[in-house]
Design a protein around this motif. Structure first.
Motif, PDB file in Angstrom:
ATOM      1  N   PRO A 339       0.809  -1.222   0.000  1.00  0.00           N
ATOM      2  CA  PRO A 339       0.000   0.000   0.000  1.00  0.00           C
ATOM      3  C   PRO A 339       0.842   1.272   0.000  1.00  0.00           C
ATOM      4  O   PRO A 339       2.022   1.260   0.368  1.00  0.00           O
ATOM      5  CB  PRO A 339      -0.801  -0.105   1.306  1.00  0.00           C
ATOM      6  CG  PRO A 339      -0.833  -1.569   1.618  1.00  0.00           C
ATOM      7  CD  PRO A 339       0.497  -2.091   1.153  1.00  0.00           C
ATOM      8  N   SER A 340       0.210   2.349  -0.397  1.00  0.00           N
ATOM      9  CA  SER A 340       0.835   3.670  -0.328  1.00  0.00           C
ATOM     10  C   SER A 340       0.767   4.174   1.118  1.00  0.00           C
ATOM     11  O   SER A 340       0.040   3.627   1.946  1.00  0.00           O
ATOM     12  CB  SER A 340       0.097   4.651  -1.240  1.00  0.00           C
ATOM     13  OG  SER A 340      -1.239   4.847  -0.776  1.00  0.00           O
ATOM     14  N   GLU A 341       1.531   5.221   1.396  1.00  0.00           N
ATOM     15  CA  GLU A 341       1.512   5.786   2.748  1.00  0.00           C
ATOM     16  C   GLU A 341       0.103   6.218   3.140  1.00  0.00           C
ATOM     17  O   GLU A 341      -0.326   6.002   4.273  1.00  0.00           O
ATOM     18  CB  GLU A 341       2.462   6.989   2.830  1.00  0.00           C
ATOM     19  CG  GLU A 341       2.491   7.643   4.203  1.00  0.00           C
ATOM     20  CD  GLU A 341       3.347   8.896   4.224  1.00  0.00           C
ATOM     21  OE1 GLU A 341       4.287   8.965   5.037  1.00  0.00           O
ATOM     22  OE2 GLU A 341       3.076   9.807   3.415  1.00  0.00           O
ATOM     23  N   ARG A 342      -0.615   6.817   2.220  1.00  0.00           N
ATOM     24  CA  ARG A 342      -1.963   7.286   2.542  1.00  0.00           C
ATOM     25  C   ARG A 342      -2.898   6.117   2.853  1.00  0.00           C
ATOM     26  O   ARG A 342      -3.745   6.201   3.746  1.00  0.00           O
ATOM     27  CB  ARG A 342      -2.531   8.115   1.389  1.00  0.00           C
ATOM     28  CG  ARG A 342      -3.830   8.783   1.763  1.00  0.00           C
ATOM     29  CD  ARG A 342      -4.169   9.942   0.834  1.00  0.00           C
ATOM     30  NE  ARG A 342      -5.467  10.492   1.213  1.00  0.00           N
ATOM     31  CZ  ARG A 342      -6.633   9.987   0.803  1.00  0.00           C
ATOM     32  NH1 ARG A 342      -6.644   8.946  -0.020  1.00  0.00           N
ATOM     33  NH2 ARG A 342      -7.774  10.511   1.207  1.00  0.00           N
ATOM     34  N   ALA A 343      -2.761   5.020   2.141  1.00  0.00           N
ATOM     35  CA  ALA A 343      -3.564   3.837   2.432  1.00  0.00           C
ATOM     36  C   ALA A 343      -3.206   3.281   3.807  1.00  0.00           C
ATOM     37  O   ALA A 343      -4.084   2.878   4.584  1.00  0.00           O
ATOM     38  CB  ALA A 343      -3.345   2.772   1.356  1.00  0.00           C
ATOM     39  N   TYR A 344      -1.909   3.262   4.129  1.00  0.00           N
ATOM     40  CA  TYR A 344      -1.490   2.804   5.456  1.00  0.00           C
ATOM     41  C   TYR A 344      -2.090   3.691   6.551  1.00  0.00           C
ATOM     42  O   TYR A 344      -2.489   3.206   7.617  1.00  0.00           O
ATOM     43  CB  TYR A 344       0.034   2.831   5.568  1.00  0.00           C
ATOM     44  CG  TYR A 344       0.727   1.586   5.065  1.00  0.00           C
ATOM     45  CD1 TYR A 344       0.339   0.318   5.486  1.00  0.00           C
ATOM     46  CD2 TYR A 344       1.805   1.679   4.175  1.00  0.00           C
ATOM     47  CE1 TYR A 344       0.983  -0.821   5.027  1.00  0.00           C
ATOM     48  CE2 TYR A 344       2.457   0.541   3.715  1.00  0.00           C
ATOM     49  CZ  TYR A 344       2.041  -0.704   4.146  1.00  0.00           C
ATOM     50  OH  TYR A 344       2.689  -1.837   3.699  1.00  0.00           O
ATOM     51  N   GLU A 345      -2.152   4.996   6.287  1.00  0.00           N
ATOM     52  CA  GLU A 345      -2.708   5.907   7.291  1.00  0.00           C
ATOM     53  C   GLU A 345      -4.189   5.625   7.525  1.00  0.00           C
ATOM     54  O   GLU A 345      -4.669   5.658   8.663  1.00  0.00           O
ATOM     55  CB  GLU A 345      -2.504   7.355   6.845  1.00  0.00           C
ATOM     56  CG  GLU A 345      -2.921   8.367   7.890  1.00  0.00           C
ATOM     57  CD  GLU A 345      -2.597   9.796   7.498  1.00  0.00           C
ATOM     58  OE1 GLU A 345      -2.690  10.678   8.369  1.00  0.00           O
ATOM     59  OE2 GLU A 345      -2.246  10.031   6.319  1.00  0.00           O
ATOM     60  N   ILE A 346      -4.925   5.339   6.465  1.00  0.00           N
ATOM     61  CA  ILE A 346      -6.348   5.010   6.592  1.00  0.00           C
ATOM     62  C   ILE A 346      -6.524   3.721   7.376  1.00  0.00           C
ATOM     63  O   ILE A 346      -7.394   3.608   8.253  1.00  0.00           O
ATOM     64  CB  ILE A 346      -7.005   4.912   5.199  1.00  0.00           C
ATOM     65  CG1 ILE A 346      -7.057   6.299   4.550  1.00  0.00           C
ATOM     66  CG2 ILE A 346      -8.404   4.312   5.290  1.00  0.00           C
ATOM     67  CD1 ILE A 346      -7.515   6.293   3.106  1.00  0.00           C
ATOM     68  N   VAL A 347      -5.693   2.734   7.079  1.00  0.00           N
ATOM     69  CA  VAL A 347      -5.746   1.469   7.817  1.00  0.00           C
ATOM     70  C   VAL A 347      -5.418   1.704   9.290  1.00  0.00           C
ATOM     71  O   VAL A 347      -6.073   1.165  10.185  1.00  0.00           O
ATOM     72  CB  VAL A 347      -4.772   0.439   7.210  1.00  0.00           C
ATOM     73  CG1 VAL A 347      -4.649  -0.792   8.113  1.00  0.00           C
ATOM     74  CG2 VAL A 347      -5.243   0.018   5.821  1.00  0.00           C
ATOM     75  N   ALA A 348      -4.397   2.525   9.552  1.00  0.00           N
ATOM     76  CA  ALA A 348      -4.007   2.816  10.929  1.00  0.00           C
ATOM     77  C   ALA A 348      -5.146   3.470  11.693  1.00  0.00           C
ATOM     78  O   ALA A 348      -5.429   3.103  12.848  1.00  0.00           O
ATOM     79  CB  ALA A 348      -2.771   3.712  10.947  1.00  0.00           C
ATOM     80  N   ASP A 349      -5.821   4.433  11.080  1.00  0.00           N
ATOM     81  CA  ASP A 349      -6.950   5.092  11.734  1.00  0.00           C
ATOM     82  C   ASP A 349      -8.046   4.087  12.079  1.00  0.00           C
ATOM     83  O   ASP A 349      -8.650   4.148  13.156  1.00  0.00           O
ATOM     84  CB  ASP A 349      -7.523   6.196  10.835  1.00  0.00           C
ATOM     85  CG  ASP A 349      -6.610   7.405  10.737  1.00  0.00           C
ATOM     86  OD1 ASP A 349      -5.714   7.542  11.593  1.00  0.00           O
ATOM     87  OD2 ASP A 349      -6.783   8.204   9.793  1.00  0.00           O
ATOM     88  N   HIS A 350      -8.292   3.163  11.151  1.00  0.00           N
ATOM     89  CA  HIS A 350      -9.311   2.132  11.379  1.00  0.00           C
ATOM     90  C   HIS A 350      -8.930   1.233  12.551  1.00  0.00           C
ATOM     91  O   HIS A 350      -9.750   0.970  13.441  1.00  0.00           O
ATOM     92  CB  HIS A 350      -9.492   1.299  10.113  1.00  0.00           C
ATOM     93  CG  HIS A 350     -10.284   0.047  10.312  1.00  0.00           C
ATOM     94  ND1 HIS A 350     -11.654   0.041  10.426  1.00  0.00           N
ATOM     95  CD2 HIS A 350      -9.879  -1.251  10.444  1.00  0.00           C
ATOM     96  CE1 HIS A 350     -12.073  -1.204  10.619  1.00  0.00           C
ATOM     97  NE2 HIS A 350     -11.025  -2.004  10.631  1.00  0.00           N
ATOM     98  N   VAL A 351      -7.700   0.771  12.553  1.00  0.00           N
ATOM     99  CA  VAL A 351      -7.259  -0.153  13.610  1.00  0.00           C
ATOM    100  C   VAL A 351      -7.209   0.550  14.965  1.00  0.00           C
ATOM    101  O   VAL A 351      -7.567  -0.028  15.996  1.00  0.00           O
ATOM    102  CB  VAL A 351      -5.883  -0.751  13.254  1.00  0.00           C
ATOM    103  CG1 VAL A 351      -5.360  -1.615  14.396  1.00  0.00           C
ATOM    104  CG2 VAL A 351      -5.984  -1.580  11.975  1.00  0.00           C
ATOM    105  N   LEU A 352      -6.776   1.811  14.980  1.00  0.00           N
ATOM    106  CA  LEU A 352      -6.716   2.565  16.228  1.00  0.00           C
ATOM    107  C   LEU A 352      -8.103   2.751  16.838  1.00  0.00           C
ATOM    108  O   LEU A 352      -8.260   2.740  18.067  1.00  0.00           O
ATOM    109  CB  LEU A 352      -6.069   3.931  15.991  1.00  0.00           C
ATOM    110  CG  LEU A 352      -4.549   3.925  15.824  1.00  0.00           C
ATOM    111  CD1 LEU A 352      -4.064   5.228  15.202  1.00  0.00           C
ATOM    112  CD2 LEU A 352      -3.857   3.695  17.169  1.00  0.00           C
ATOM    113  N   SER A 353      -9.111   2.889  16.003  1.00  0.00           N
ATOM    114  CA  SER A 353     -10.467   3.094  16.505  1.00  0.00           C
ATOM    115  C   SER A 353     -11.199   1.789  16.790  1.00  0.00           C
ATOM    116  O   SER A 353     -12.292   1.802  17.370  1.00  0.00           O
ATOM    117  CB  SER A 353     -11.281   3.922  15.506  1.00  0.00           C
ATOM    118  OG  SER A 353     -11.462   3.219  14.292  1.00  0.00           O
ATOM    119  N   THR A 354     -10.610   0.671  16.411  1.00  0.00           N
ATOM    120  CA  THR A 354     -11.256  -0.621  16.655  1.00  0.00           C
ATOM    121  C   THR A 354     -10.402  -1.478  17.590  1.00  0.00           C
ATOM    122  O   THR A 354     -10.592  -1.445  18.795  1.00  0.00           O
ATOM    123  CB  THR A 354     -11.515  -1.352  15.318  1.00  0.00           C
ATOM    124  OG1 THR A 354     -10.285  -1.441  14.574  1.00  0.00           O
ATOM    125  CG2 THR A 354     -12.544  -0.619  14.468  1.00  0.00           C
ATOM    126  N   ALA A 355      -9.435  -2.196  17.038  1.00  0.00           N
ATOM    127  CA  ALA A 355      -8.654  -3.138  17.853  1.00  0.00           C
ATOM    128  C   ALA A 355      -7.793  -2.459  18.907  1.00  0.00           C
ATOM    129  O   ALA A 355      -7.663  -2.956  20.026  1.00  0.00           O
ATOM    130  CB  ALA A 355      -7.783  -4.008  16.947  1.00  0.00           C
TER     131      ALA A 355
END
Length: 360
Positions: A339-355
């Motif tokens: 993934p691109s950095e921006r995609a990683y950031e979106i994934v990070a936001d998702h994981v931070l708010s869930t797991a």
């Protein structure tokens, strides 16, 4: 009225006041403890979380050359397989630690820096030891040996008590498994001759559970194991899709879903007293980005930014710079796998708010 006068005039009221003062003091202590962030981010896994360990071993699976790192601070190709930061870098920053997680084998970092975060990950590796042999990279067993070495270095530098506090309070992250399927099972069918897909999933889930238990035995108490993204939708997987060229490979995606279910049961169901083990689901958020890229601000989810976008990764990215896109933020993938950095950031936001919200 003074507290002495209050006690003389109303002993019962004084006792009630004292009780509430103690209660407030206890509540404040509990809130402070609950809000305490982790001491460090400690990472095991593959290229999705390798910040450059492969730069220091004899392998072709590297990303320490342009166009990798072109959007990283200073435009430096650190060895991260992306144009910028990785998902674990965003995690570290969110927990108030360093903005990036260092590679353990990078000798430029001091033990004081590594005490706040370190990655033992190696691009190309897997849960299956055979996967690491294929790419000549660091197997998970060796990553755990490096962790033992790291613990001893912490003791020498900070003393045993401080080292134990760092180890016990750290957040341990596992991101691994894609290469076992993509390389070891489907592309190079080394394991397919001996395992059905379901049997291989069970084999890998057993290895995942064993890795979590071993990490626990070494002092880990906060553990997160990430599931697989729909790797059948990677540009490289689309390119290799013989049945429906250019489309997501649904056989690969089914394997990812089956793996995720098995690993979730294996790691979350582990009986580890005093530990918090969490499964992190990634499949949905990446599937959304791939299926509806425009809703996330992307323009392309089928091709990577690097080269022609269809097959280039690692050394092939360096050979096709002339074709690399100008704005990686418009692409879900930077190369044909990562993934691109921006995609990683979106994934990070998702994981931070869930797991990960339970650790914040």
């Amino acid at each position: 009225m003074s507290s002495q006068s209050l006690q003389q005039s109303s002993p019962v009221l004084a006792k009630i006041l004292t009780y509430f003062l103690l209660l407030l003091s206890s509540s404040a202590t509990s809130v402070a403890a609950a809000g305490k962030k982790v001491t460090a981010i400690i990472v095991f896994g593959d290229s999705t979380v390798d910040p450059g360990n492969n730069d220091y071993i004899p392998t072709v699976a590297r990303g320490n050359f342009p166009p990798y790192g072109r959007d990283f601070d200073g435009g430096v190709a650190t060895g991260r397989f992306s144009n910028g930061r990785l998902v674990t870098d965003f995690f570290s920053e969110a927990f108030g630690l360093a903005p990036t997680v260092p590679a353990y084998l990078d000798g430029s970092y001091t033990i004081d820096q590594l005490a706040r975060g370190v990655s033992f990950a190696s691009g190309g590796t897997g849960l299956d030891p055979l996967t690491a042999q294929i790419a000549s990279v660091i197997p998970l067993s060796q990553q755990l040996e490096y962790f033992k070495e790291y613990k001893e270095r912490l003791k020498e530098a900070k003393g045993e008590a401080a080292a134990e506090e760092i180890v016990a309070g750290a957040l341990y992250l596992f991101s691994i498994g894609t290469n076992d399927f993509l390389v070891n099972y489907f592309v190079l069918p080394l394991r397919r001759a001996h395992y059905t897909p379901s049997e291989y999933v069970a084999f890998l889930a057993g290895l995942a559970g064993a890795a979590v238990r071993e990490t626990y035995g070494l002092g880990a108490r906060n553990i997160v194991f990430s599931g697989l993204a729909p790797f059948g939708c990677m540009p490289a997987a689309r390119t290799m899709n013989r049945v429906n060229p250019g489309e997501c490979n649904e056989e690969y995606n089914r394997a990812a879903l089956e793996f995720n279910a098995a690993v979730r049961d294996a790691v979350v169901g582990a009986e580890l007293p005093g530990a918090r083990v969490v499964y992190s689901e990634l499949y949905g958020v990446v599937s959304d980005m791939v299926g509806s890229p425009e809703e996330h601000g992307f323009e392309n989810a089928a091709e990577g930014c690097c080269g022609t976008g269809y097959i280039e990764t690692s050394v092939l990215c360096g050979m096709d710079q002339a074709f690399t896109c100008r704005d990686a933020d418009k692409y879900v993938f930077f190369d044909s796998v990562h993934p691109s950095e921006r995609a990683y950031e979106i994934v990070a936001d998702h994981v931070l708010s869930t797991a990960l919200h339970v650790f914040l």
